[in-house]
Design a protein around this motif. Structure first.
Motif, PDB file in Angstrom:
ATOM      1  N   LEU A  29       0.737  -1.220   0.151  1.00 10.88           N
ATOM      2  CA  LEU A  29       0.048  -0.147  -0.103  1.00 10.88           C
ATOM      3  C   LEU A  29       0.914   1.162  -0.102  1.00 10.88           C
ATOM      4  CD1 LEU A  29      -2.707  -1.013   2.758  1.00 10.88           C
ATOM      5  CD2 LEU A  29      -2.818  -1.355   0.196  1.00 10.88           C
ATOM      6  N   PRO A  30       0.439   2.431  -0.536  1.00  9.48           N
ATOM      7  CA  PRO A  30       1.329   3.613  -0.442  1.00  9.48           C
ATOM      8  C   PRO A  30       1.181   4.076   0.808  1.00  9.48           C
ATOM      9  CG  PRO A  30      -0.955   3.771  -1.570  1.00  9.48           C
ATOM     10  CD  PRO A  30      -0.910   2.582  -1.315  1.00  9.48           C
ATOM     11  N   VAL A  31       2.006   5.098   1.321  1.00  4.26           N
ATOM     12  CA  VAL A  31       1.850   5.930   2.413  1.00  4.26           C
ATOM     13  C   VAL A  31       1.849   7.383   2.065  1.00  4.26           C
ATOM     14  CG1 VAL A  31       3.491   4.309   3.447  1.00  4.26           C
ATOM     15  CG2 VAL A  31       4.565   6.269   2.292  1.00  4.26           C
ATOM     16  N   THR A  32       1.129   8.063   3.191  1.00  2.00           N
ATOM     17  CA  THR A  32       0.985   9.477   3.312  1.00  2.00           C
ATOM     18  C   THR A  32       2.211  10.037   3.298  1.00  2.00           C
ATOM     19  OG1 THR A  32       0.567   9.567   5.355  1.00  2.00           O
ATOM     20  CG2 THR A  32      -1.323   8.838   4.255  1.00  2.00           C
ATOM     21  N   GLY A  33       2.251  11.342   3.268  1.00  2.00           N
ATOM     22  CA  GLY A  33       3.474  12.380   3.429  1.00  2.00           C
ATOM     23  C   GLY A  33       4.152  12.254   4.874  1.00  2.00           C
ATOM     24  N   ALA A  34       2.844  12.110   5.736  1.00  2.38           N
ATOM     25  CA  ALA A  34       3.349  11.986   7.274  1.00  2.38           C
ATOM     26  C   ALA A  34       4.176  10.740   7.603  1.00  2.38           C
ATOM     27  CB  ALA A  34       1.930  11.966   7.945  1.00  2.38           C
ATOM     28  N   GLN A  35       3.676   9.676   6.855  1.00  2.00           N
ATOM     29  CA  GLN A  35       4.092   8.173   7.113  1.00  2.00           C
ATOM     30  C   GLN A  35       5.784   8.526   6.565  1.00  2.00           C
ATOM     31  OE1 GLN A  35       1.003   6.020   5.239  1.00  2.00           O
ATOM     32  NE2 GLN A  35       0.892   5.080   7.376  1.00  2.00           N
ATOM     33  N   ARG A  36       5.919   9.045   5.279  1.00  2.00           N
ATOM     34  CA  ARG A  36       7.118   9.205   4.622  1.00  2.00           C
ATOM     35  C   ARG A  36       8.025   9.858   5.520  1.00  2.00           C
ATOM     36  NH1 ARG A  36       4.482  11.173   0.061  1.00  2.00           N
ATOM     37  NH2 ARG A  36       5.326  13.187   0.184  1.00  2.00           N
ATOM     38  N   ARG A  37       7.748  10.693   6.164  1.00  2.00           N
ATOM     39  CA  ARG A  37       8.398  11.560   7.090  1.00  2.00           C
ATOM     40  C   ARG A  37       8.930  10.503   8.491  1.00  2.00           C
ATOM     41  NH1 ARG A  37       7.579  13.625  12.364  1.00  2.00           N
ATOM     42  NH2 ARG A  37       9.522  14.995  12.736  1.00  2.00           N
TER      43      ARG A  37
END
Length: 435
Positions: free
Chosen positions: A24-32
């Motif tokens: 699954l893709p991740v959000t910008g917050a998760q990328r951080r």
């Protein structure tokens, strides 16, 4: 040039080639969170533990483990492992695998020390939700730690997890699974919510937003000294902590008022005449998305100016902070890494490091953990490693509960306590009234 979010989505689609039920893709917050983890020499993830004290013997460990496994089966985020595949951050969907560890106390070790030791040994490749249970013979209680990898869970999800764990524990069935249809439906809802969030982030990454953040944060520099383990006295815990309970303000302290109050602490820690990066979580689920559990709160950055005339209290300082803060919220969907890139492209020397963190909670949104009618008392286990120089948490309700933790390898105790005193002074109703 395509936005950071657009580039990420293109890489993700090439990686999955349309097969997205297990990655699954991740959000910008998760990328951080995944970026911060990759920069840590130990690869240590951010772990969010909640600690609850129950009367000794009132918890059935197997029943609790089964309840937690059912909870994980019902929520995609709680059974997915953060990973980076060919340079692309993703969540790898797995089966529910929630273990309950009961660490034995070493000779001379306290229950709190045993829990710290267990959390310090967190394996980044393991499940994102884990339970730890330690017996405290001196107080005739058992202390339960419900711990989560922060990359799969934001603060807004914690109250729901506590509530649903208690409900699952009360269910008569014991199998550690959920109905297949229920699991599949939640997986689809979670994926839809993440894609909606990424679409919002993609729309938010405009040239105008980049110019705004570049101007807003151009003066930032990280001011905390470099970590030096030698600063920590022999045998001392890696972090310090202070807490206070203050009378509540009428109507509560506004968020801009809390940001202004944090300037008092920042000034004590780093000196006057600085623009210090202070991070705080903000956001929510994207419009139209199901209220799934997961990590959706972006990290926004407040440039805490410690110059003269910017202290807490009613008047132009707080009003100016509020005006700027509302402007920030209009651009809150721009992901953290895109904000850093925009500021760097404008010539700033800021690399994205945060000198402090602020989290705020409402006491009414923190339900107790109730297991078969027995209410657990939330407790704190201090002394664990912290991410960043210092962090402030504020819980508002019938009173203000204020906590501050700091990394002793970065900040000495005397300076940190002076900063905490300045913060509490700024938040006392007699000193600081917010309309």
């Amino acid at each position: 040039m395509p936005s950071i979010t657009s580039q990420y989505l293109a890489r993700y689609r090439r990686l999955t080639d349309g097969r997205s039920d297990t990655l699954l893709p991740v959000t910008g917050a998760q990328r951080r969170f995944l970026l911060v983890r990759s920069l840590d020499p130990s690869g240590r993830p951010d772990v969010v533990p909640m600690f609850f004290a129950f009367p000794h013997g009132s918890i059935d460990p197997e029943r609790l483990r089964a309840a937690a496994s059912r909870l994980a089966a019902r929520h995609t985020a709680l059974r997915s492992r953060p990973a980076v595949i060919r340079g692309t951050p993703v969540l790898r969907v797995a089966g529910p695998d929630v273990g309950l560890t009961r660490p034995d106390l070493l000779p001379g070790e306290s229950p709190a020390e045993a829990l710290r030791r267990a959390l310090d040994s967190w394996d980044a490749q393991g499940p994102p939700l884990r339970l730890f249970l330690v017996h405290d013979a001196e107080r005739a209680q058992d202390v339960l730690a419900v711990a989560l990898d922060h990359a799969v869970c934001d603060g807004r999800s914690l109250a729901r997890i506590v509530d649903e764990l208690g409900a699952a524990y009360s269910e008569e069935t014991t199998p550690s699974h959920a109905a297949p249809g229920e699991t599949a439906a939640e997986l689809a809802a979670y994926q839809d919510a993440v894609l909606r969030q990424l679409a919002a982030e993609e729309r938010a990454e405009t040239p105008e937003a980049a110019a705004y953040w570049a101007d807003r944060l151009h003066a930032l520099h990280a001011h905390a000294p470099a970590p030096r383990p030698a600063r920590v006295p022999e045998g001392a815990r890696p972090s310090g902590a202070a807490q206070a309970r203050l009378p509540a303000h009428d109507g509560g302290v506004s968020f801009p008022g809390l940001l202004d109050a944090c300037r008092s602490a920042v000034r004590e820690l780093y000196g006057p005449g600085r623009a210090v990066p202070l991070g705080y979580p903000w956001g929510g689920r994207p419009p139209g998305a199901e209220p799934v559990v997961g990590c959706f709160l972006n990290t926004l950055v407040f440039p805490a100016d410690t110059g003269p005339g910017t202290g807490p209290g009613p008047g132009p300082g707080t009003e100016a902070t509020a005006d700027a803060w509302w402007d920030d919220l209009d651009r809150a969907d721009v992901p953290f890494d895109a904000v850093v890139a925009a500021v760097r492209a404008a010539g700033s020397g800021w690399t994205g490091g945060l000198d402090g963190l602020l989290t705020v909670d409402d006491d009414s949104r923190r339900p107790p953990l109730v297991l078969a009618g027995v209410e657990g008392r939330e407790v704190h286990v201090d002394g664990r490693p912290v991410r960043g120089p210092f962090a402030v948490s504020v819980t508002q309700g019938a009173e203000i509960r204020l906590r501050m933790v700091w990394d002793r390898a970065v900040l000495d105790d005397e300076t940190a306590h002076r900063a905490f005193d300045a913060l509490t002074h700024a938040l006392r109703p007699s000193e600081h009234t917010v309309q």
